[in-house]
Design an enzyme around this catalytic site. Structure first.
Site, PDB file in Angstrom:
ATOM      1  N   CYS A 128      40.350  35.380  32.920  1.00  0.00           N
ATOM      2  CA  CYS A 128      39.063  35.800  32.429  1.00  0.00           C
ATOM      3  C   CYS A 128      38.553  34.433  31.505  1.00  0.00           C
ATOM      4  O   CYS A 128      38.299  33.344  32.093  1.00  0.00           O
ATOM      5  CB  CYS A 128      38.998  36.866  31.602  1.00  0.00           C
ATOM      6  SG  CYS A 128      37.264  37.648  31.331  1.00  0.00           S
ATOM      7  N   HIS A 144      41.718  41.372  34.970  1.00  0.00           N
ATOM      8  CA  HIS A 144      42.643  41.620  33.722  1.00  0.00           C
ATOM      9  C   HIS A 144      43.937  42.448  34.037  1.00  0.00           C
ATOM     10  O   HIS A 144      43.830  43.780  33.892  1.00  0.00           O
ATOM     11  CB  HIS A 144      42.244  42.187  32.655  1.00  0.00           C
ATOM     12  CG  HIS A 144      41.218  41.445  31.786  1.00  0.00           C
ATOM     13  ND1 HIS A 144      41.368  40.504  31.085  1.00  0.00           N
ATOM     14  CD2 HIS A 144      39.820  41.171  31.954  1.00  0.00           C
ATOM     15  CE1 HIS A 144      40.485  39.767  30.510  1.00  0.00           C
ATOM     16  NE2 HIS A 144      39.259  40.262  31.014  1.00  0.00           N
ATOM     17  N   GLU A 170      46.829  42.119  32.874  1.00  0.00           N
ATOM     18  CA  GLU A 170      47.595  42.705  31.666  1.00  0.00           C
ATOM     19  C   GLU A 170      47.214  44.155  30.877  1.00  0.00           C
ATOM     20  O   GLU A 170      47.896  44.825  30.300  1.00  0.00           O
ATOM     21  CB  GLU A 170      47.544  41.522  30.515  1.00  0.00           C
ATOM     22  CG  GLU A 170      46.093  41.664  29.708  1.00  0.00           C
ATOM     23  CD  GLU A 170      44.949  40.924  30.426  1.00  0.00           C
ATOM     24  OE1 GLU A 170      44.127  40.478  29.991  1.00  0.00           O
ATOM     25  OE2 GLU A 170      44.996  40.664  31.683  1.00  0.00           O
TER      26      GLU A 170
END
Length: 232
Positions: free
Chosen positions: A86, A201, A203
């Site tokens: 990002c 994302h 994660e």
């Protein structure tokens, strides 16, 4: 795998990505934007998401000139790995580690939702835990994710197989990018495929409690990539 996660003023995803890496079995050290050198033994530098330096000027522009980025560029030039997620993708482009730029979303508004992605290749240290063409679901949360490049750069990225991920539907068919990014591109590699930048994302989707585990494969791939690094 020893990963160094860099914190810039305004970062807000550094602990998320550190947790994902540790969950996959990597050793993690936290780095600081003002440092002049990376910790000894760093295999992977991670540029996390957030709003580095408040997104003043262009997103990632100020962060790309932080002290630690000179060390990150030297690391990449030696064949070291760099992951930009990002805002980290924006920083990587501004730092010259990846081609193109990230512009305002085509709809001129922030987007935040779950998103299907298609894994374009699985022969990289970032994607070995996935199948080629596999569809995964992670999330997007950004206001400037519209990846733009000139025609020559785009042709090179496509022709050299440097597209890492594309926006798609649940069946793997490409869809219009939620941010306007050309050719449904969600992430790209450097020519040696050691640097990866992506807007979504992974994660945040690494355990069932948060809604899914499709992002974990990226970090498991990295944790298992040490033998590849030794061959660099």
């Amino acid at each position: 795998m020893h990963a160094t996660v860099i914190t810039f003023p305004g970062s807000n995803r550094e602990q998320d990505v550190a947790r994902a890496l540790r969950r996959a079995g990597a050793r993690v050290t936290m780095g600081w934007h003002a440092d002049h050198e990376l910790p000894d033994g760093t295999d992977l530098v991670v540029l996390p998401g957030g709003f580095s330096y408040g997104d003043y000027l262009r997103c990632g522009a100020i962060a790309s000139r932080a002290n630690i980025m000179a060390a990150t560029r030297r690391h990449a030039a030696r064949g070291g790995m760099v992951l930009g997620i990002c805002n980290g993708f924006q920083i990587a482009c501004e730092a010259g580690l990846l081609p193109g730029v990230l512009m305002r979303n085509a709809q001129m508004r922030f987007i935040c939702h779950l998103q299907h992605l298609r894994v374009e290749r699985n022969d990289t240290p970032y994607t070995s835990a996935y199948r080629q063409g596999e569809v995964i679901e992670v999330c997007v949360a950004h206001g400037e994710g519209n990846w733009v490049a000139d025609g020559e750069t785009l042709a090179r990225v496509e022709g050299d197989g440097l597209v890492a991920l594309r926006y798609c539907d649940a069946g793997g068919a490409l869809v219009d990018s939620p941010n306007g990014s050309v050719n449904a591109i969600a992430g790209i590699y450097s020519p040696n495929r050691r640097v990866l930048g992506l807007m979504p994302h992974p994660e945040n989707l690494v355990e069932p409690l948060t809604g899914g585990t499709d992002g974990l494969g990226l970090f498991q791939s990295l944790a298992a990539a040490e033998s590849l690094l030794e061959q660099a």
